[in-house]
Write an enzyme that holds these catalytic residues in place. Structure first.
Site, short mmCIF file in Angstrom:
data_model
loop_
_atom_site.label_atom_id
_atom_site.label_comp_id
_atom_site.label_asym_id
_atom_site.label_seq_id
_atom_site.Cartn_x
_atom_site.Cartn_y
_atom_site.Cartn_z
N CYS A 128 -13.44 43.62 -20.17
CA CYS A 128 -13.66 42.85 -21.54
C CYS A 128 -12.48 41.72 -21.80
O CYS A 128 -12.77 40.71 -22.44
CB CYS A 128 -13.01 44.15 -22.44
SG CYS A 128 -13.08 43.54 -24.22
N CYS A 129 -11.24 42.03 -21.12
CA CYS A 129 -10.31 40.77 -21.09
C CYS A 129 -10.89 39.37 -20.50
O CYS A 129 -10.46 38.33 -20.81
CB CYS A 129 -8.79 41.23 -20.66
SG CYS A 129 -8.17 42.48 -21.45
N CYS A 210 -5.04 42.52 -29.29
CA CYS A 210 -6.39 42.98 -30.01
C CYS A 210 -6.21 44.10 -30.72
O CYS A 210 -5.48 45.01 -30.29
CB CYS A 210 -7.44 43.03 -28.91
SG CYS A 210 -7.94 41.35 -28.32
N CYS A 213 -6.53 47.31 -29.07
CA CYS A 213 -5.50 47.59 -28.01
C CYS A 213 -4.17 47.70 -28.40
O CYS A 213 -3.28 47.32 -27.34
CB CYS A 213 -5.94 46.66 -26.70
SG CYS A 213 -7.57 46.89 -26.23
N CYS A 238 -0.06 41.87 -18.81
CA CYS A 238 -1.10 40.93 -19.51
C CYS A 238 -1.59 39.80 -18.28
O CYS A 238 -0.94 39.39 -17.73
CB CYS A 238 -0.77 40.07 -20.58
SG CYS A 238 -1.62 38.86 -21.18
S1 SF4 Z 1 -7.10 43.34 -25.22
FE1 SF4 Z 1 -8.56 45.05 -25.37
S2 SF4 Z 1 -10.07 44.07 -27.14
FE2 SF4 Z 1 -8.80 42.35 -26.24
S3 SF4 Z 1 -10.05 41.60 -24.71
FE3 SF4 Z 1 -8.62 43.03 -23.65
S4 SF4 Z 1 -9.65 44.95 -23.44
FE4 SF4 Z 1 -10.88 43.59 -24.99
#
Ligand code: SF4
Length: 252
Positions: A128-129, A210, A213, A238
């Protein structure tokens, strides 16, 4: 109690740190000035809209530096963060560019894995990231020789050795002008200069990412305890700031 009331305590060397930070930013603007008139600067601030990055955006504007600002709008930010982005765009003299994920990729991922996929495994969270952050980051940094971040050594164990100037990536220098600032220094600057900030900081969110998260933290919890709280500490750094050699799949 506001984040300013709670945190704004300058360290004894704050004035010196501020002067050094200002000098570093001024030098960077010179070193990475456009090569040709009319070109964009070769340096940019990665602005997460968190407290540290709002300080840096304020410094860039108050010093009138030719340094751009970019924001990764992942499509998952809190309404408070989006409202702050709109205010920054309206008030910043330095241009604020917004980078969003490739919509087809984001939609396809959610259709395939579900909107809560990030909680099911680290691999899915990183996937997802990769779509929402890493790919837009690569576009934001394309053509740049240097970038600026709000990383501070105090933020976490993984960041304890963040250098002021990181040359570990031969292609792009990373400047961390606040590397030795304390959380108290950050809030002291915000209070003194009336810097706009995310109201979520007033609700015990020291680190804001986000919405799915990020959570508020309790007194005594680690600074980054509210980020990816369901994962082991070692996996949480991160991906925007992780060296390729230390974590195989990047995220954040
Ligand atoms: S922080 Fe969470 S919602 Fe944002 S991109 Fe990463 S996994 Fe996806």
């Amino acid at each position: 109690m506001s984040a300013i009331d709670l945190n704004a305590r300058a360290s004894s060397s704050f004035a010196q740190k501020l002067a050094e930070t200002q000098a570093l930013l001024q030098q960077a603007a010179q070193d990475y000035a456009p090569l040709n008139a009319g070109d964009a600067p070769r340096i940019t601030l990665a602005c997460s809209l968190g407290a540290e990055d709002m300080v840096l955006a304020h410094l860039i504007n108050s010093l009138q530096l030719n340094i751009g600002i970019f924001v990764l709008e992942t499509g998952q930010l809190h309404p408070e963060t989006l409202a702050l982005l709109a205010r920054l765009q309206a008030t910043s003299k330095a241009p604020v560019e917004v980078f969003t994920p490739v919509q087809e990729a984001a939609i396809e991922f959610v259709e395939r894995e579900g909107k809560d996929a990030m909680y099911r495994s680290i691999a899915l969270r990183k996937a997802c990231c990769a779509i929402r952050k890493m790919e837009p980051l690569s576009r934001a940094l394309a053509g740049k020789d240097a970038w600026i971040t709000g990383l501070r050594r105090e933020q976490s164990g993984a960041r304890a050795e963040v250098p002021l100037i990181d040359r570990s990536d031969a292609a792009k220098v990373k400047l961390n002008p606040l590397s030795d600032w304390t959380w108290g220094d950050v809030w002291f600057y915000i209070a003194q200069n009336q810097v706009d900030y995310n109201p979520l900081h007033d609700q015990f969110y020291p680190s804001i990412g986000c919405a799915p998260c990020t959570r508020a933290i309790s007194l005594g919890e680690d600074f980054r305890a509210g980020r990816w709280w369901w994962e082991d500490e070692a996996a949480k750094e991160c991906g925007l700031h992780v060296k390729a050699s230390s974590i195989p799949i990047t995220e954040s």
